[in-house]
Design an enzyme around this catalytic site. Structure first.
Site, mmCIF file in Angstrom:
data_model
loop_
_atom_site.group_PDB
_atom_site.id
_atom_site.type_symbol
_atom_site.label_atom_id
_atom_site.label_comp_id
_atom_site.label_asym_id
_atom_site.label_seq_id
_atom_site.Cartn_x
_atom_site.Cartn_y
_atom_site.Cartn_z
ATOM 1 N N THR A 264 34.660 39.368 41.898
ATOM 2 C CA THR A 264 34.682 38.412 40.787
ATOM 3 C C THR A 264 33.258 38.042 40.386
ATOM 4 O OG1 THR A 264 34.875 36.561 42.363
ATOM 5 C CG2 THR A 264 36.926 37.435 41.437
ATOM 6 N N SER A 265 32.282 38.872 40.761
ATOM 7 C CA SER A 265 30.887 38.550 40.452
ATOM 8 C C SER A 265 30.391 39.365 39.260
ATOM 9 C CB SER A 265 30.006 38.746 41.685
ATOM 10 O OG SER A 265 30.146 40.051 42.213
ATOM 11 N N ARG A 266 29.940 40.590 39.497
ATOM 12 C CA ARG A 266 29.500 41.465 38.417
ATOM 13 C C ARG A 266 29.919 42.895 38.736
ATOM 14 N NH1 ARG A 266 29.284 37.376 36.173
ATOM 15 N NH2 ARG A 266 27.600 36.452 34.940
ATOM 16 N N GLU B 292 32.440 46.140 29.951
ATOM 17 C CA GLU B 292 33.471 45.156 29.604
ATOM 18 C C GLU B 292 33.559 45.010 28.091
ATOM 19 O OE1 GLU B 292 33.120 42.449 33.663
ATOM 20 O OE2 GLU B 292 32.372 41.654 31.765
ATOM 21 N N HIS C 103 37.794 39.552 33.427
ATOM 22 C CA HIS C 103 36.655 38.638 33.570
ATOM 23 C C HIS C 103 37.048 37.207 33.166
ATOM 24 C CE1 HIS C 103 31.984 38.616 33.711
ATOM 25 N NE2 HIS C 103 32.479 37.461 34.136
ATOM 26 N N GLY D 17 26.802 31.743 47.991
ATOM 27 C CA GLY D 17 26.487 30.630 47.106
ATOM 28 C C GLY D 17 27.676 29.703 46.922
#
Length: 321
Positions: free
Chosen positions: A234-236, A265, A284, A160
């Protein structure tokens, strides 16, 4: 009442800095913004019943929360992923859920490359050694292990907005780039996931969290990585099986990881990932820059203005009546 004086009540679920307040100052004649720190549930539940709009960051917004928000018309995610919002309850109650696709892409892409470099070049270890008074590295493995991104094959899982920006940056540095997505898109860099994992020196995750992507990188997938590979997320967090990742890192079956996101988190202080010297972590925050906040606030204000004026909202992800 004149349209220009109609106030829209916003519950901004974050603590603003001076630049945020300065940016929003011209809108305060019609935006009634109530700020609430993410860990301040007392303020959150006091303000929730009167909020027409929630500017949502990370603290999960549950179904029971949405049931209490009797005036709510819009939940605007300050970011792209809406997995922390009970979209089903919002839809049932006629509440629009909108996001900001691409708004954080430049910042997350740069943060991704930052983690790649820090893990690839063993930055935390060198920082600690320098602070301890060690000069020229006594570890002879340094020159045998650290690499240039330009000499690597970078595999992007998901393709993306963020991934494409990462591709631009690392390609400019000389890297070969592969990518995978839900299906073959016909581009020469596309590979099926098992092939991408086996071929890449750096693997970077850029996927939403869904039932299909949960633990996509499990023990079997991690076993396909090269022993000198670096994994960046760095996504989930839950896209990676963290127990399997700890094992792979501890046993040096992969070289290192750079992680901005975690299954829970904030990550608990006792988490075994934090005890490994081949892991670089940030909390995050790869998205969290002055530039991203400016883009977020511009889009958030625009949708509030549309709500006030009875216009169609943009980037709505659900059917809300």
């Amino acid at each position: 009442m004149d349209r220009q004086t109609v106030a829209v009540r916003v519950l901004a679920h974050f603590t603003p800095g001076d630049k945020v307040l300065e940016f929003l100052a011209p809108e305060t004649d019609w935006l009634d913004i109530r700020y609430c720190a993410e860990d301040d549930d007392d303020t959150f539940y006091r303000e929730l019943p009167d909020a027409e709009v929630i500017w949502h960051v990370l603290r999960p917004l549950s179904g029971p929360d949405l049931e209490k928000a009797t005036q709510l018309k819009l939940v605007h995610k300050m970011g792209a992923g809406v997995n922390t919002i009970d979209v089903g309850t919002a839809t049932r109650r006629g509440i629009a859920v909108a996001n900001m696709p691409g708004a954080n892409a430049p910042s997350v892409a740069e943060g991704t490359v930052l983690l790649m470099l820090a893990a690839l070049r063993r930055l935390p270890e060198l920082d600690r050694a320098t602070r301890a008074g060690k000069g020229w590295p006594s570890d002879p493995s340094l020159g045998e292990t650290v690499r240039d991104i330009g000499g690597c094959t970078v595999g992007l899982i998901g393709y993306g907005n963020v991934a494409k920006r990462v591709e631009q940056i690392v390609a400019a540095m000389g890297a070969q780039v592969l990518h995978t997505n839900t299906r073959d898109d016909g581009l020469p860099s596309w590979r099926p996931l098992p092939e991408l994992l086996a071929a890449s020196d750096i693997v970077s995750l850029h996927l939403p969290l869904t039932e299909q992507t949960h633990h996509l990188l499990d023990a079997d997938a991690l076993a396909r990585l090269k022993p000198d590979a670096v994994l960046v997320n760095t996504s989930r967090g839950p896209i990676i099986d963290e127990d399997a990742l700890v094992d792979a890192l501890r046993e040096r079956r992969i070289a290192a990881a750079g992680l901005d996101v975690f299954a829970v988190e904030p990550i608990p202080a006792e988490h075994p990932l934090l005890r490994l010297d081949n892991v670089v972590v940030t909390p995050h925050v790869t998205w969290y820059t002055v530039d991203t906040m400016r883009r977020y606030l511009t889009e958030a204000v625009d949708n509030c203005r549309r709500l006030r004026d009875g216009q169609d909202l943009v980037n709505v992800v659900n059917s809300h009546g």
